[in-house]
Scaffold this motif. Structure first.
Motif, PDB file in Angstrom:
ATOM      1  N   MET A  84       0.821  -1.186   0.000  1.00 52.07           N
ATOM      2  CA  MET A  84       0.000   0.000   0.000  1.00 52.07           C
ATOM      3  C   MET A  84       0.869   1.255   0.000  1.00 52.07           C
ATOM      4  SD  MET A  84      -3.328   1.066   0.415  1.00 52.07           S
ATOM      5  CE  MET A  84      -4.267   0.019   1.444  1.00 52.07           C
ATOM      6  N   LEU A  85       1.889   1.283   0.848  1.00 55.71           N
ATOM      7  CA  LEU A  85       2.760   2.459   0.901  1.00 55.71           C
ATOM      8  C   LEU A  85       3.528   2.649  -0.402  1.00 55.71           C
ATOM      9  CD1 LEU A  85       4.100   2.244   4.555  1.00 55.71           C
ATOM     10  CD2 LEU A  85       2.271   3.692   3.663  1.00 55.71           C
ATOM     11  N   THR A  86       3.853   1.562  -1.069  1.00 58.24           N
ATOM     12  CA  THR A  86       4.527   1.655  -2.365  1.00 58.24           C
ATOM     13  C   THR A  86       3.612   2.307  -3.393  1.00 58.24           C
ATOM     14  OG1 THR A  86       5.822  -0.317  -1.877  1.00 58.24           O
ATOM     15  CG2 THR A  86       5.665   0.338  -4.192  1.00 58.24           C
ATOM     16  N   LEU A  87       2.354   1.919  -3.402  1.00 61.00           N
ATOM     17  CA  LEU A  87       1.387   2.531  -4.320  1.00 61.00           C
ATOM     18  C   LEU A  87       1.247   4.022  -4.034  1.00 61.00           C
ATOM     19  CD1 LEU A  87      -1.489  -0.121  -4.338  1.00 61.00           C
ATOM     20  CD2 LEU A  87       0.102   0.375  -6.191  1.00 61.00           C
ATOM     21  N   LEU A  88       1.180   4.382  -2.766  1.00 61.25           N
ATOM     22  CA  LEU A  88       1.009   5.778  -2.383  1.00 61.25           C
ATOM     23  C   LEU A  88       2.262   6.608  -2.640  1.00 61.25           C
ATOM     24  CD1 LEU A  88      -0.875   5.258   0.984  1.00 61.25           C
ATOM     25  CD2 LEU A  88      -1.833   6.210  -1.122  1.00 61.25           C
ATOM     26  N   SER A  89       3.415   5.964  -2.762  1.00 59.52           N
ATOM     27  CA  SER A  89       4.675   6.672  -2.976  1.00 59.52           C
ATOM     28  C   SER A  89       4.958   6.950  -4.445  1.00 59.52           C
ATOM     29  CB  SER A  89       5.831   5.865  -2.388  1.00 59.52           C
ATOM     30  OG  SER A  89       5.666   5.732  -0.994  1.00 59.52           O
ATOM     31  N   ARG A  90       4.190   6.360  -5.341  1.00 56.34           N
ATOM     32  CA  ARG A  90       4.405   6.608  -6.768  1.00 56.34           C
ATOM     33  C   ARG A  90       4.146   8.070  -7.090  1.00 56.34           C
ATOM     34  NH1 ARG A  90       0.835   1.959  -9.576  1.00 56.34           N
ATOM     35  NH2 ARG A  90      -0.705   3.512  -8.999  1.00 56.34           N
ATOM     36  N   ALA A  91       4.776   8.558  -8.136  1.00 57.23           N
ATOM     37  CA  ALA A  91       4.634   9.968  -8.528  1.00 57.23           C
ATOM     38  C   ALA A  91       3.181  10.336  -8.818  1.00 57.23           C
ATOM     39  CB  ALA A  91       5.499  10.262  -9.750  1.00 57.23           C
ATOM     40  N   ASP A  92       2.436   9.422  -9.439  1.00 58.96           N
ATOM     41  CA  ASP A  92       1.030   9.704  -9.757  1.00 58.96           C
ATOM     42  C   ASP A  92       0.078   9.184  -8.684  1.00 58.96           C
ATOM     43  OD1 ASP A  92       1.436   7.033 -10.350  1.00 58.96           O
ATOM     44  OD2 ASP A  92       0.145   7.043 -12.114  1.00 58.96           O
ATOM     45  N   GLY A  93       0.616   8.589  -7.617  1.00 57.54           N
ATOM     46  CA  GLY A  93      -0.219   8.085  -6.531  1.00 57.54           C
ATOM     47  C   GLY A  93      -1.009   6.865  -6.941  1.00 57.54           C
ATOM     48  N   ALA A  94      -2.131   6.645  -6.268  1.00 60.35           N
ATOM     49  CA  ALA A  94      -2.976   5.486  -6.558  1.00 60.35           C
ATOM     50  C   ALA A  94      -4.418   5.815  -6.210  1.00 60.35           C
ATOM     51  CB  ALA A  94      -2.514   4.280  -5.757  1.00 60.35           C
ATOM     52  N   SER A  95      -5.333   5.232  -6.952  1.00 62.86           N
ATOM     53  CA  SER A  95      -6.760   5.426  -6.691  1.00 62.86           C
ATOM     54  C   SER A  95      -7.212   4.430  -5.622  1.00 62.86           C
ATOM     55  CB  SER A  95      -7.569   5.218  -7.968  1.00 62.86           C
ATOM     56  OG  SER A  95      -7.530   3.856  -8.355  1.00 62.86           O
ATOM     57  N   ILE A  96      -8.373   4.686  -5.067  1.00 62.40           N
ATOM     58  CA  ILE A  96      -8.953   3.765  -4.091  1.00 62.40           C
ATOM     59  C   ILE A  96      -9.124   2.388  -4.728  1.00 62.40           C
ATOM     60  CG2 ILE A  96     -11.051   3.237  -2.786  1.00 62.40           C
ATOM     61  CD1 ILE A  96      -9.563   5.369  -1.381  1.00 62.40           C
ATOM     62  N   HIS A  97      -9.583   2.363  -5.972  1.00 60.57           N
ATOM     63  CA  HIS A  97      -9.818   1.097  -6.668  1.00 60.57           C
ATOM     64  C   HIS A  97      -8.517   0.297  -6.819  1.00 60.57           C
ATOM     65  CE1 HIS A  97     -11.849  -1.766  -9.209  1.00 60.57           C
ATOM     66  NE2 HIS A  97     -10.900  -1.617 -10.120  1.00 60.57           N
ATOM     67  N   GLU A  98      -7.416   0.967  -7.162  1.00 60.75           N
ATOM     68  CA  GLU A  98      -6.131   0.272  -7.293  1.00 60.75           C
ATOM     69  C   GLU A  98      -5.696  -0.320  -5.953  1.00 60.75           C
ATOM     70  OE1 GLU A  98      -3.865   2.710 -10.831  1.00 60.75           O
ATOM     71  OE2 GLU A  98      -3.939   3.596  -8.825  1.00 60.75           O
ATOM     72  N   LYS A  99      -5.906   0.432  -4.878  1.00 60.17           N
ATOM     73  CA  LYS A  99      -5.532  -0.064  -3.551  1.00 60.17           C
ATOM     74  C   LYS A  99      -6.435  -1.212  -3.123  1.00 60.17           C
ATOM     75  CE  LYS A  99      -5.567   4.142  -2.244  1.00 60.17           C
ATOM     76  NZ  LYS A  99      -5.349   5.527  -2.105  1.00 60.17           N
ATOM     77  N   MET A 100      -7.708  -1.157  -3.507  1.00 63.89           N
ATOM     78  CA  MET A 100      -8.634  -2.249  -3.203  1.00 63.89           C
ATOM     79  C   MET A 100      -8.184  -3.529  -3.904  1.00 63.89           C
ATOM     80  SD  MET A 100     -12.287  -0.237  -3.349  1.00 63.89           S
ATOM     81  CE  MET A 100     -13.242  -1.734  -3.497  1.00 63.89           C
ATOM     82  N   GLN A 101      -7.774  -3.422  -5.161  1.00 65.70           N
ATOM     83  CA  GLN A 101      -7.322  -4.589  -5.914  1.00 65.70           C
ATOM     84  C   GLN A 101      -6.033  -5.164  -5.338  1.00 65.70           C
ATOM     85  OE1 GLN A 101      -7.076  -3.178  -9.966  1.00 65.70           O
ATOM     86  NE2 GLN A 101      -9.041  -4.120 -10.468  1.00 65.70           N
ATOM     87  N   ALA A 102      -5.117  -4.291  -4.927  1.00 64.81           N
ATOM     88  CA  ALA A 102      -3.822  -4.741  -4.409  1.00 64.81           C
ATOM     89  C   ALA A 102      -3.952  -5.436  -3.057  1.00 64.81           C
ATOM     90  CB  ALA A 102      -2.869  -3.554  -4.295  1.00 64.81           C
ATOM     91  N   THR A 103      -4.902  -4.996  -2.235  1.00 67.28           N
ATOM     92  CA  THR A 103      -5.016  -5.531  -0.875  1.00 67.28           C
ATOM     93  C   THR A 103      -6.178  -6.499  -0.682  1.00 67.28           C
ATOM     94  OG1 THR A 103      -6.389  -3.657  -0.207  1.00 67.28           O
ATOM     95  CG2 THR A 103      -4.006  -3.446   0.144  1.00 67.28           C
ATOM     96  N   GLN A 104      -7.120  -6.511  -1.618  1.00 67.48           N
ATOM     97  CA  GLN A 104      -8.353  -7.288  -1.488  1.00 67.48           C
ATOM     98  C   GLN A 104      -9.203  -6.784  -0.318  1.00 67.48           C
ATOM     99  OE1 GLN A 104      -9.378  -9.738  -3.794  1.00 67.48           O
ATOM    100  NE2 GLN A 104      -7.675  -8.771  -4.837  1.00 67.48           N
ATOM    101  N   TRP A 105      -9.086  -5.487   0.009  1.00 64.43           N
ATOM    102  CA  TRP A 105      -9.870  -4.867   1.061  1.00 64.43           C
ATOM    103  C   TRP A 105     -11.073  -4.171   0.458  1.00 64.43           C
ATOM    104  CZ3 TRP A 105      -5.555  -1.758   4.033  1.00 64.43           C
ATOM    105  CH2 TRP A 105      -4.696  -2.658   4.660  1.00 64.43           C
ATOM    106  N   GLN A 106     -12.061  -3.912   1.290  1.00 66.52           N
ATOM    107  CA  GLN A 106     -13.213  -3.129   0.866  1.00 66.52           C
ATOM    108  C   GLN A 106     -12.860  -1.645   0.945  1.00 66.52           C
ATOM    109  OE1 GLN A 106     -16.777  -4.219   2.928  1.00 66.52           O
ATOM    110  NE2 GLN A 106     -16.461  -6.395   2.565  1.00 66.52           N
ATOM    111  N   GLN A 107     -13.668  -0.823   0.279  1.00 66.96           N
ATOM    112  CA  GLN A 107     -13.379   0.601   0.182  1.00 66.96           C
ATOM    113  C   GLN A 107     -13.252   1.266   1.557  1.00 66.96           C
ATOM    114  OE1 GLN A 107     -16.072   2.754  -2.338  1.00 66.96           O
ATOM    115  NE2 GLN A 107     -15.174   4.717  -1.853  1.00 66.96           N
ATOM    116  N   HIS A 108     -14.139   0.942   2.480  1.00 63.21           N
ATOM    117  CA  HIS A 108     -14.079   1.593   3.795  1.00 63.21           C
ATOM    118  C   HIS A 108     -12.819   1.196   4.567  1.00 63.21           C
ATOM    119  CE1 HIS A 108     -16.090  -2.257   4.765  1.00 63.21           C
ATOM    120  NE2 HIS A 108     -15.504  -2.123   5.939  1.00 63.21           N
TER     121      HIS A 108
END
Length: 63
Positions: free
Chosen positions: A1-25
């Motif tokens: 998750m921190l790697t996604l957030l550290s990218r120059a363009d960041g990450a969307s909620i949907h990308e983080k949901m796919q990477a972690t298999q977590w729900q939006q909340h």
């Protein structure tokens, strides 16, 4: 998750949901509770051209 957030363009909620298999909340709770409060990172968000909101960790500035 921190790697996604550290990218120059960041990450969307949907990308983080796919990477972690977590729900939006759960992703939003992680951003607010862990990234901002516990780790103390500055988190920014911006709307991309496709209309999705992208989040990223702001680099710390040297003083």
């Amino acid at each position: 998750m921190l790697t996604l957030l550290s990218r120059a363009d960041g990450a969307s909620i949907h990308e983080k949901m796919q990477a972690t298999q977590w729900q939006q909340h759960s992703v939003r709770g992680f951003l607010a509770g862990t990234v901002k409060k516990k780790l103390g990172f500055s988190l920014s968000s911006a709307t991309a051209k496709d209309g999705s909101r992208r989040y990223r960790i702001e680099p710390k500035r040297n003083r």
